[in-house]
Design an enzyme around this catalytic site. Structure first.
Site, short mmCIF file in Angstrom:
data_model
loop_
_atom_site.label_atom_id
_atom_site.label_comp_id
_atom_site.label_asym_id
_atom_site.label_seq_id
_atom_site.Cartn_x
_atom_site.Cartn_y
_atom_site.Cartn_z
N ASP A 106 0.87 -1.18 0.00
CA ASP A 106 0.00 0.00 0.00
C ASP A 106 0.90 1.23 0.00
O ASP A 106 1.82 1.34 0.81
CB ASP A 106 -0.87 -0.03 1.26
CG ASP A 106 -1.78 1.19 1.39
OD1 ASP A 106 -2.44 1.29 2.43
OD2 ASP A 106 -1.80 2.04 0.48
N ASP A 128 -7.31 4.83 -10.17
CA ASP A 128 -8.74 4.53 -10.13
C ASP A 128 -9.50 5.81 -9.77
O ASP A 128 -9.26 6.39 -8.71
CB ASP A 128 -9.01 3.44 -9.09
CG ASP A 128 -10.40 2.84 -9.22
OD1 ASP A 128 -11.34 3.58 -9.60
OD2 ASP A 128 -10.56 1.64 -8.93
N LYS A 132 -18.14 7.04 -8.22
CA LYS A 132 -19.34 7.20 -7.39
C LYS A 132 -19.03 8.08 -6.18
O LYS A 132 -17.98 7.93 -5.55
CB LYS A 132 -19.86 5.84 -6.94
CG LYS A 132 -20.37 4.96 -8.09
CD LYS A 132 -20.90 3.63 -7.59
CE LYS A 132 -21.41 2.78 -8.75
NZ LYS A 132 -21.93 1.47 -8.28
N ASP A 164 -8.04 10.50 -16.97
CA ASP A 164 -9.01 10.76 -18.03
C ASP A 164 -10.40 11.00 -17.43
O ASP A 164 -11.39 10.95 -18.15
CB ASP A 164 -9.04 9.61 -19.04
CG ASP A 164 -9.59 8.33 -18.43
OD1 ASP A 164 -9.41 8.12 -17.21
OD2 ASP A 164 -10.21 7.51 -19.16
N THR A 195 -0.58 5.10 -22.46
CA THR A 195 -0.81 3.81 -21.82
C THR A 195 -2.11 3.18 -22.31
O THR A 195 -2.94 3.82 -22.95
CB THR A 195 -0.90 3.98 -20.29
OG1 THR A 195 -2.12 4.67 -19.97
CG2 THR A 195 0.29 4.77 -19.75
N PHE A 197 -4.61 2.37 -20.47
CA PHE A 197 -5.73 3.04 -19.81
C PHE A 197 -6.06 4.35 -20.53
O PHE A 197 -7.22 4.72 -20.67
CB PHE A 197 -5.40 3.30 -18.35
CG PHE A 197 -5.20 2.05 -17.55
CD1 PHE A 197 -6.28 1.31 -17.10
CD2 PHE A 197 -3.93 1.59 -17.26
CE1 PHE A 197 -6.11 0.15 -16.37
CE2 PHE A 197 -3.73 0.43 -16.53
CZ PHE A 197 -4.83 -0.30 -16.09
N GLU A 198 -5.03 5.05 -20.97
CA GLU A 198 -5.25 6.30 -21.70
C GLU A 198 -5.94 6.02 -23.03
O GLU A 198 -6.89 6.73 -23.41
CB GLU A 198 -3.92 7.01 -21.93
CG GLU A 198 -4.06 8.33 -22.66
CD GLU A 198 -2.75 9.09 -22.74
OE1 GLU A 198 -2.77 10.25 -23.19
OE2 GLU A 198 -1.70 8.53 -22.33
#
Length: 217
Positions: A106, A128, A132, A164, A195, A197-198
């Site tokens: 962590d 992340d 919500k 993003d 990346t 994710f991008e």
């Protein structure tokens, strides 16, 4: 459970399948060489080479690319998901990289054990967003994390976040305003590689934001 009897809020949840035999064999073969033992955390940045922290590196695509293109600096990747760690181990071996070490922990636990003003750069790429409202407390880039960023970055050091998710970017900007020693730079991608994710975010029509801050005296 903490002393107050409540569970600590984490910026991640464990959703990972057990490692297969091939992955376990990789970890067995490379883990000792590539992992940075906890006993050495407090000594990061004491040597002559700059140290870059890559927090939550995911599948390691950007970490491997940046480390390969920047052999004069040491890259330390912090991740909690072993599948990503194994992938980076394989990439380091395949590319023959000598400037990458890995930590499975962590990030709050890790940062609390390293020294003051010892890190040249901290990068958090596509964390992340916890979209919500009830999950916003799980977002990494907020006051608790930024206090440690300010403490461990040396003067002139860089904190670079990419996301993003526009509401997360705005929330991060609001949080950073409470730390005047983090001076904003022009939003630019700079040398950061694109990346997975991008690319996914761009396909979905999301706006990618690069937030860069320089540690001032």
């Amino acid at each position: 459970m903490n002393l107050a009897g409540r569970r600590e809020v984490r910026s991640f949840t464990r959703r990972e399948r057990p490692l297969g035999q091939a992955a376990l064999a990789t970890h067995e073969r490379l883990g000792e060489r590539l992992s940075l033992p906890e006993a050495q955390w407090a000594h990061l940045g004491e040597g002559p080479r700059d140290v870059v922290l890559d927090i939550g590196f995911g599948d390691g695509e950007s970490l491997l690319t940046m480390a390969a293109g920047d052999p004069g600096r040491d890259y330390v990747g912090i991740e909690v998901y072993r599948t990503g760690i194994i992938k980076v181990m394989r990439g380091v071996e395949a590319q023959g990289l000598a400037n990458v070490r890995l930590i499975e922990a962590d990030v709050h636990e890790f940062l609390g054990k390293i020294g003051d003003r010892c890190i040249a750069a901290i990068q958090v790429f596509f964390p992340d967003p916890w979209p919500k409202t009830r999950h916003h407390k799980r977002r990494l880039v907020q006051e608790r994390f930024l206090k440690e960023v300010v403490r461990v970055l040396r003067t002139g050091g860089l904190f670079h976040m990419a996301t993003d998710w526009a509401p997360y970017a705005e929330a991060a900007l609001d949080a950073v305003r409470a730390f005047p020693s983090l001076a904003p730079e022009d939003e630019e991608r700079g040398a950061r590689p694109c990346t997975r994710f991008e690319r996914r975010g761009l396909r979905l029509g999301h706006e990618v934001r690069d937030l860069r801050f320089r540690k001032t005296p």
